[in-house]
Write an enzyme that holds these catalytic residues in place. Structure first.
Site, PDB file in Angstrom:
ATOM      1  N   GLN A  40      -4.778  -3.766  -2.476  1.00 54.74           N
ATOM      2  CA  GLN A  40      -4.261  -2.671  -3.320  1.00 54.74           C
ATOM      3  C   GLN A  40      -4.102  -3.087  -4.781  1.00 54.74           C
ATOM      4  OE1 GLN A  40      -4.054   0.409  -2.531  1.00 54.74           O
ATOM      5  NE2 GLN A  40      -4.167   0.361  -0.305  1.00 54.74           N
ATOM      6  N   ASN A  66       0.804  -1.225   0.000  1.00 55.59           N
ATOM      7  CA  ASN A  66       0.000   0.000   0.000  1.00 55.59           C
ATOM      8  C   ASN A  66       0.834   1.271   0.000  1.00 55.59           C
ATOM      9  OD1 ASN A  66       0.244  -1.554   2.532  1.00 55.59           O
ATOM     10  ND2 ASN A  66      -0.400   0.328   3.509  1.00 55.59           N
ATOM     11  N   CYS A 101       0.119   8.109  11.277  1.00 57.27           N
ATOM     12  CA  CYS A 101      -0.245   9.053  12.318  1.00 57.27           C
ATOM     13  C   CYS A 101      -1.170   8.346  13.303  1.00 57.27           C
ATOM     14  CB  CYS A 101      -0.960  10.240  11.691  1.00 57.27           C
ATOM     15  SG  CYS A 101      -1.134  11.590  12.819  1.00 57.27           S
TER      16      CYS A 101
HETATM   17  C1  LIG Z   1      -2.946  -3.537   1.917  1.00 53.16           C
HETATM   18  C2  LIG Z   1      -4.150  -3.236   2.763  1.00 53.16           C
HETATM   19  N1  LIG Z   1      -4.738  -4.227   3.432  1.00 53.16           N
HETATM   20  C3  LIG Z   1      -5.818  -4.008   4.208  1.00 53.16           C
HETATM   21  C4  LIG Z   1      -6.350  -2.746   4.351  1.00 53.16           C
HETATM   22  C5  LIG Z   1      -7.552  -2.562   5.225  1.00 53.16           C
HETATM   23  O1  LIG Z   1      -8.698  -2.370   4.429  1.00 53.16           O
HETATM   24  P1  LIG Z   1     -10.081  -1.926   5.074  1.00 53.16           P
HETATM   25  O2  LIG Z   1     -10.042  -0.445   5.189  1.00 53.16           O
HETATM   26  O3  LIG Z   1     -11.119  -2.394   4.096  1.00 53.16           O
HETATM   27  O4  LIG Z   1     -10.213  -2.613   6.384  1.00 53.16           O
HETATM   28  C6  LIG Z   1      -5.753  -1.670   3.675  1.00 53.16           C
HETATM   29  C7  LIG Z   1      -6.254  -0.297   3.845  1.00 53.16           C
HETATM   30  O5  LIG Z   1      -5.514   0.664   3.807  1.00 53.16           O
HETATM   31  C8  LIG Z   1      -4.631  -1.927   2.854  1.00 53.16           C
HETATM   32  O6  LIG Z   1      -4.026  -0.952   2.178  1.00 53.16           O
END
Ligand SMILES: Cc1ncc(COP(=O)(O)O)c(C=O)c1O
Length: 386
Positions: free
Chosen positions: A180, A152, A326
């Site tokens: 992602q 991400n 943060c």
């Molecule tokens: C790689 C990854 N996994 C899981 C999540 C969590 O997703 P959710 O907001 O649907 O719980 C995110 C959110 O930023 C993410 O970027």
């Protein structure tokens, strides 16, 4: 007043207008509980099944393998804790990486308090995983490998197919957080031999509050939410019908537009990177130079603090994310950049630019115009302070 520019699409995306249109009837006349056997229930039940097929088509799995959840955090928790419980008699060892999302790492940390052993593999300076190290880490007690499809923060794409082959060869289940990647690049659940895969609606132009967990046919996974028999006893709780319909539509749109949209985003992203790196000295790109999501640019700037740059960009109307997380107002160095051996803190600031469907060349050019002066001013302040 500057126009507002949103370049934080890895955090969340605007809901696609066609997705909103598709969802609206389910907030109005087409209400119903999908578990009801009468006409009101039946009509929403069929909408649910249509959405399931659309999700399955995007990631090449069977519709019966799709379980709707509230978000990817739920999917990741259900997958990791569920497999740890279901395969207890076989082993208690889980392998993951240091750059996973907290919704993978925190359940793993929790499981360490429940007599599980977790191996967290490091990545190299480009955020890439060493497959030999992965294979070496597997023991006869290993029950699960959990590796994300794409990171991400940096956008680095992992060799998912090869990881799936390794897992299969050793009889280990493979969970992949594809949050992602899905909708941005091709994701093939079957071909990659993935056992469980997590998706999130709000990262691909569906609304917040809807996700999915793909569970390979025949894999036994105890539910995280015990309740009614919804989702074939795999997730209790009345389904979020409108959200599910929205996720289905978003997947349908992504499948149709992915090739053209990823090319468009890649070209905008490359233009942004080139513009920034040419105009600003001591700026450096993070992540893999090639194997990277087409929409993501993660750039570090020497002698600038991430939060100061983030605030300055925000004041200029540009929404981005810093490499730091943060929490309660306190900035913590990004574990992802730390894992890649990149310094963080007062000496180097990092910004993630993540483009999306609504971004244009004008947005990119505005950033290229504004950013050099902001970095220059912050560096001057920093130098005076030192
Ligand atoms: C790689 C990854 N996994 C899981 C999540 C969590 O997703 P959710 O907001 O649907 O719980 C995110 C959110 O930023 C993410 O970027």
């Amino acid at each position: 007043m500057n126009p507002l520019i949103y370049l934080d699409n890895n955090a969340t995306t605007a809901v696609h207008p066609e997705v909103i249109e598709e969802m609206l009837p389910y907030f109005r006349a087409r209400f119903g509980n999908p578990s009801s056997s009468h006409w009101a229930g039946r009509r929403v039940k069929s909408a649910l099944e249509e959405a399931r097929e659309k999700v399955a088509r995007l990631v090449n799995c069977g519709p019966s393998e799709v379980v709707f959840t509230s978000c990817a955090t739920e999917s990741n928790n259900a997958a990791i804790k569920g497999i740890a419980a279901a395969r207890r008699s076989r082993g208690n060892h889980i392998i993951t990486t240091t750059v996973e999302h907290p919704s993978v790492l925190t359940p793993c940390l929790y499981l360490e308090t429940q007599q599980c052993n977790v191996t967290c593999l490091d990545v190299d300076s480009e955020g890439m995983l060493d497959l030999e190290a992965l294979e070496t880490a597997i023991t006869e007690r290993t029950i699960l490998i959990s590796v994300m499809f794409a990171n991400n923060e940096t956008g680095t794409i992992f060799p998912i197919r090869k990881i799936g082959e390794i897992a299969e060869r050793h009889g280990v289940y493979f969970h992949c957080d594809a949050v992602q990647a899905a909708g941005k690049i091709p994701v093939d659940f079957r071909e990659a031999r993935i056992t469980l895969m997590s998706l999130s609606g709000h990262k691909l132009s569906a609304p917040l509050g809807i996700g999915a967990l793909i569970i390979k046919q025949g894999v036994r996974l105890p539910p995280l939410f015990h309740g009614g028999p919804q989702e074939h006893n795999r997730r209790g709780g009345t389904e979020n019908v409108a959200g599910i319909v929205g996720l289905g539509k978003a997947c349908e749109i992504a499948l149709k537009t992915m090739d053209a949209e990823s090319q468009r985003l890649r070209s905008l992203r490359d233009r942004l990177e080139r513009g920034i790196l040419e105009a600003i000295p001591d700026a450096r790109l993070n992540g893999h130079p090639v194997l990277r999501l087409p929409n993501t640019a993660n750039i570090s700037f020497l002698s600038v603090e991430s939060d100061a740059l983030l605030t300055a960009l925000d004041q200029a109307g540009i929404a981005v994310s810093s490499g730091s997380a943060c929490s309660s107002g306190a900035l913590k160095a990004s574990p992802v950049l730390k894992a890649m051996g990149r310094p963080e803190g007062t000496t180097v600031g990092t910004i993630r630019f993540s483009l999306g469907r609504e971004n244009t060349a004008a947005d990119v050019d505005s950033v290229i115009q504004v950013l050099p002066d902001l970095v220059h001013s912050l560096r001057t302040v920093q130098r005076r302070r030192n």
